[in-house]
Design a protein around this motif. Structure first.
Motif, PDB file in Angstrom:
ATOM      1  N   TYR A 191     -26.672 -40.267 -28.322  1.00 25.33           N
ATOM      2  CA  TYR A 191     -26.381 -38.874 -27.959  1.00 25.33           C
ATOM      3  C   TYR A 191     -27.629 -38.102 -27.543  1.00 25.33           C
ATOM      4  O   TYR A 191     -27.599 -36.888 -27.445  1.00 25.33           O
ATOM      5  CB  TYR A 191     -25.679 -38.171 -29.135  1.00 25.33           C
ATOM      6  CG  TYR A 191     -24.327 -38.780 -29.411  1.00 25.33           C
ATOM      7  CD1 TYR A 191     -23.207 -38.356 -28.698  1.00 25.33           C
ATOM      8  CD2 TYR A 191     -24.171 -39.808 -30.329  1.00 25.33           C
ATOM      9  CE1 TYR A 191     -21.969 -38.928 -28.913  1.00 25.33           C
ATOM     10  CE2 TYR A 191     -22.934 -40.391 -30.552  1.00 25.33           C
ATOM     11  CZ  TYR A 191     -21.839 -39.948 -29.842  1.00 25.33           C
ATOM     12  OH  TYR A 191     -20.612 -40.525 -30.039  1.00 25.33           O
ATOM     13  N   LYS A 192     -28.727 -38.820 -27.321  1.00 24.61           N
ATOM     14  CA  LYS A 192     -29.954 -38.129 -26.908  1.00 24.61           C
ATOM     15  C   LYS A 192     -30.132 -38.255 -25.400  1.00 24.61           C
ATOM     16  O   LYS A 192     -29.737 -39.249 -24.800  1.00 24.61           O
ATOM     17  CB  LYS A 192     -31.154 -38.709 -27.662  1.00 24.61           C
ATOM     18  CG  LYS A 192     -31.018 -38.468 -29.170  1.00 24.61           C
ATOM     19  CD  LYS A 192     -32.161 -39.007 -29.982  1.00 24.61           C
ATOM     20  CE  LYS A 192     -31.867 -38.762 -31.474  1.00 24.61           C
ATOM     21  NZ  LYS A 192     -32.948 -39.224 -32.345  1.00 24.61           N
ATOM     22  N   THR A 193     -30.739 -37.247 -24.810  1.00 16.89           N
ATOM     23  CA  THR A 193     -30.920 -37.192 -23.365  1.00 16.89           C
ATOM     24  C   THR A 193     -32.409 -37.099 -23.081  1.00 16.89           C
ATOM     25  O   THR A 193     -33.099 -36.287 -23.707  1.00 16.89           O
ATOM     26  CB  THR A 193     -30.205 -35.942 -22.799  1.00 16.89           C
ATOM     27  OG1 THR A 193     -28.828 -35.982 -23.195  1.00 16.89           O
ATOM     28  CG2 THR A 193     -30.290 -35.879 -21.284  1.00 16.89           C
ATOM     29  N   THR A 194     -32.904 -37.917 -22.165  1.00 10.57           N
ATOM     30  CA  THR A 194     -34.333 -37.831 -21.869  1.00 10.57           C
ATOM     31  C   THR A 194     -34.614 -36.567 -21.055  1.00 10.57           C
ATOM     32  O   THR A 194     -33.749 -36.050 -20.350  1.00 10.57           O
ATOM     33  CB  THR A 194     -34.846 -39.048 -21.080  1.00 10.57           C
ATOM     34  OG1 THR A 194     -34.234 -39.026 -19.790  1.00 10.57           O
ATOM     35  CG2 THR A 194     -34.552 -40.356 -21.790  1.00 10.57           C
ATOM     36  N   GLN A 195     -35.863 -36.148 -21.158  1.00  3.15           N
ATOM     37  CA  GLN A 195     -36.314 -34.951 -20.446  1.00  3.15           C
ATOM     38  C   GLN A 195     -36.052 -35.092 -18.940  1.00  3.15           C
ATOM     39  O   GLN A 195     -35.611 -34.156 -18.292  1.00  3.15           O
ATOM     40  CB  GLN A 195     -37.808 -34.806 -20.712  1.00  3.15           C
ATOM     41  CG  GLN A 195     -38.397 -33.485 -20.368  1.00  3.15           C
ATOM     42  CD  GLN A 195     -39.858 -33.415 -20.776  1.00  3.15           C
ATOM     43  OE1 GLN A 195     -40.439 -34.420 -21.223  1.00  3.15           O
ATOM     44  NE2 GLN A 195     -40.450 -32.268 -20.622  1.00  3.15           N
ATOM     45  N   ARG A 196     -36.330 -36.300 -18.421  1.00  4.88           N
ATOM     46  CA  ARG A 196     -36.152 -36.506 -16.980  1.00  4.88           C
ATOM     47  C   ARG A 196     -34.675 -36.394 -16.589  1.00  4.88           C
ATOM     48  O   ARG A 196     -34.330 -35.753 -15.601  1.00  4.88           O
ATOM     49  CB  ARG A 196     -36.700 -37.882 -16.580  1.00  4.88           C
ATOM     50  CG  ARG A 196     -36.754 -38.055 -15.058  1.00  4.88           C
ATOM     51  CD  ARG A 196     -37.006 -39.493 -14.678  1.00  4.88           C
ATOM     52  NE  ARG A 196     -38.233 -40.006 -15.285  1.00  4.88           N
ATOM     53  CZ  ARG A 196     -38.486 -41.293 -15.478  1.00  4.88           C
ATOM     54  NH1 ARG A 196     -37.604 -42.202 -15.125  1.00  4.88           N
ATOM     55  NH2 ARG A 196     -39.617 -41.681 -16.029  1.00  4.88           N
ATOM     56  N   ASP A 197     -33.802 -37.013 -17.393  1.00  2.00           N
ATOM     57  CA  ASP A 197     -32.364 -36.914 -17.103  1.00  2.00           C
ATOM     58  C   ASP A 197     -31.893 -35.463 -17.225  1.00  2.00           C
ATOM     59  O   ASP A 197     -31.093 -34.985 -16.410  1.00  2.00           O
ATOM     60  CB  ASP A 197     -31.553 -37.801 -18.061  1.00  2.00           C
ATOM     61  CG  ASP A 197     -31.702 -39.284 -17.728  1.00  2.00           C
ATOM     62  OD1 ASP A 197     -32.196 -39.602 -16.630  1.00  2.00           O
ATOM     63  OD2 ASP A 197     -31.324 -40.115 -18.580  1.00  2.00           O
ATOM     64  N   PHE A 198     -32.386 -34.773 -18.258  1.00  2.00           N
ATOM     65  CA  PHE A 198     -31.954 -33.390 -18.476  1.00  2.00           C
ATOM     66  C   PHE A 198     -32.378 -32.502 -17.301  1.00  2.00           C
ATOM     67  O   PHE A 198     -31.631 -31.618 -16.869  1.00  2.00           O
ATOM     68  CB  PHE A 198     -32.530 -32.868 -19.795  1.00  2.00           C
ATOM     69  CG  PHE A 198     -31.960 -31.543 -20.225  1.00  2.00           C
ATOM     70  CD1 PHE A 198     -30.601 -31.360 -20.375  1.00  2.00           C
ATOM     71  CD2 PHE A 198     -32.799 -30.460 -20.477  1.00  2.00           C
ATOM     72  CE1 PHE A 198     -30.067 -30.139 -20.771  1.00  2.00           C
ATOM     73  CE2 PHE A 198     -32.276 -29.230 -20.874  1.00  2.00           C
ATOM     74  CZ  PHE A 198     -30.922 -29.072 -21.019  1.00  2.00           C
ATOM     75  N   GLN A 199     -33.574 -32.771 -16.778  1.00  2.00           N
ATOM     76  CA  GLN A 199     -34.036 -32.047 -15.588  1.00  2.00           C
ATOM     77  C   GLN A 199     -33.032 -32.216 -14.438  1.00  2.00           C
ATOM     78  O   GLN A 199     -32.683 -31.253 -13.751  1.00  2.00           O
ATOM     79  CB  GLN A 199     -35.402 -32.618 -15.172  1.00  2.00           C
ATOM     80  CG  GLN A 199     -36.141 -31.801 -14.137  1.00  2.00           C
ATOM     81  CD  GLN A 199     -36.801 -30.592 -14.773  1.00  2.00           C
ATOM     82  OE1 GLN A 199     -37.599 -30.736 -15.682  1.00  2.00           O
ATOM     83  NE2 GLN A 199     -36.435 -29.409 -14.321  1.00  2.00           N
TER      84      GLN A 199
END
Ligand SMILES: [Zn+2]
Length: 266
Positions: A30-38
């Motif tokens: 359930y965690k999202t990487t910073q790059r994906d979130f961007q």
């Protein structure tokens, strides 16, 4: 009123999945990487820029359909990354904090929770001890979870806390009644629905889950209120509920099989 609420958890730096929130393979899903979130935020900006809202100001949304609420569960340190990135778009999020974990190494510190509030984000409760089966608790335990968490947060931000989300996603009307009794006026569930409903003066929201592999186009489709991705989350959610009723073992085996299938196909 129909609202699209997206349920995020931790936003993490690349590969630093153990740097925020709860640890373990299950939590990492359930965690999202910073790059994906961007990329998610860029897709949201293209799809629904004028519709990103917070619950306290839902009436100010200019778009006439489907305001979008961005929520972040647990209170992991990744909230700080998320807040910076949201603010770059001029947006604010809802950070729902499991208060017993405040100050633990991968979770927010008290002053960080306060700062999020001061920056205009909504700080809310995600219970105190994060019980995974909230609806199975005795009503007195539900009440204690909400009251303890809300009073702890109120002491930190210096204001009453009116917003919360249910840990573990297990909803019952009683969970909402006890939340309302603790002064919560907006409660996020994990039911994948856009409709809202009321229990004892508390407005309830469904949420659509964003997982580690959820793509930016998929987030944009959800935010636009497209029927197909919403219906598929709804179908999967209800299948899971049925399997959980059949028994924990059967559910876990099938879940594992689904995850392995997904790993092979990705
Ligand atoms: Zn949680």
């Amino acid at each position: 009123m129909r609202v699209i609420s997206l349920m995020y958890h931790d936003i993490v730096e690349e590969e630093a999945f153990d740097g925020s929130g709860f640890s373990g393979a299950d939590a990492d899903l359930y965690k999202t990487t910073q790059r994906d979130f961007q990329e998610h935020l860029a897709a949201l900006a293209r799809a629904r820029s004028d519709s990103i809202a917070i619950v306290l100001r839902l009436n100010e949304v200019t778009s006439d359909s489907f305001p979008v609420l961005l929520t972040f569960d647990d209170g992991g340190r990744g909230a700080l990354l998320a807040a910076d990135m949201l603010e770059a778009h001029g947006w604010r999020g809802h950070f729902l904090v499991a208060t017993d974990f405040i100050g633990h190494s991968t979770f927010l510190k008290r002053e960080e929770v306060r700062r999020l509030h001061e920056r205009g984000h909504v700080v809310g409760s995600h219970s105190a001890s994060h019980p995974l089966r909230m609806a199975s608790l005795a009503p007195s335990r539900m009440r204690e979870e909400w009251e303890r968490s809300v009073s702890e947060l109120a002491a930190i931000i210096g204001e009453p806390v009116r917003v919360a989300s249910i840990p573990g996603g297990q909803y019952s009307r009683r969970v909402a009644e006890e939340a309302a009794r603790a002064g919560i006026r907006y409660l996020f569930t994990s039911e994948p629905v856009a409709r809202t409903w009321s229990v004892d003066g508390c407005l309830l929201f469904g949420r659509y889950t964003v997982q580690r592999w959820t793509s930016a186009p998929a987030v944009a489709r959800l935010a636009r209120g497209e029927r197909l991705p919403r219906m598929s989350q709804y179908a999967i959610w209800n299948l899971k509920k049925g399997l959980k009723m059949l028994g924990g073992d059967a559910y876990l085996k099938i879940r594992q099989a689904v995850l392995e299938g997904r790993a092979r196909s990705s």
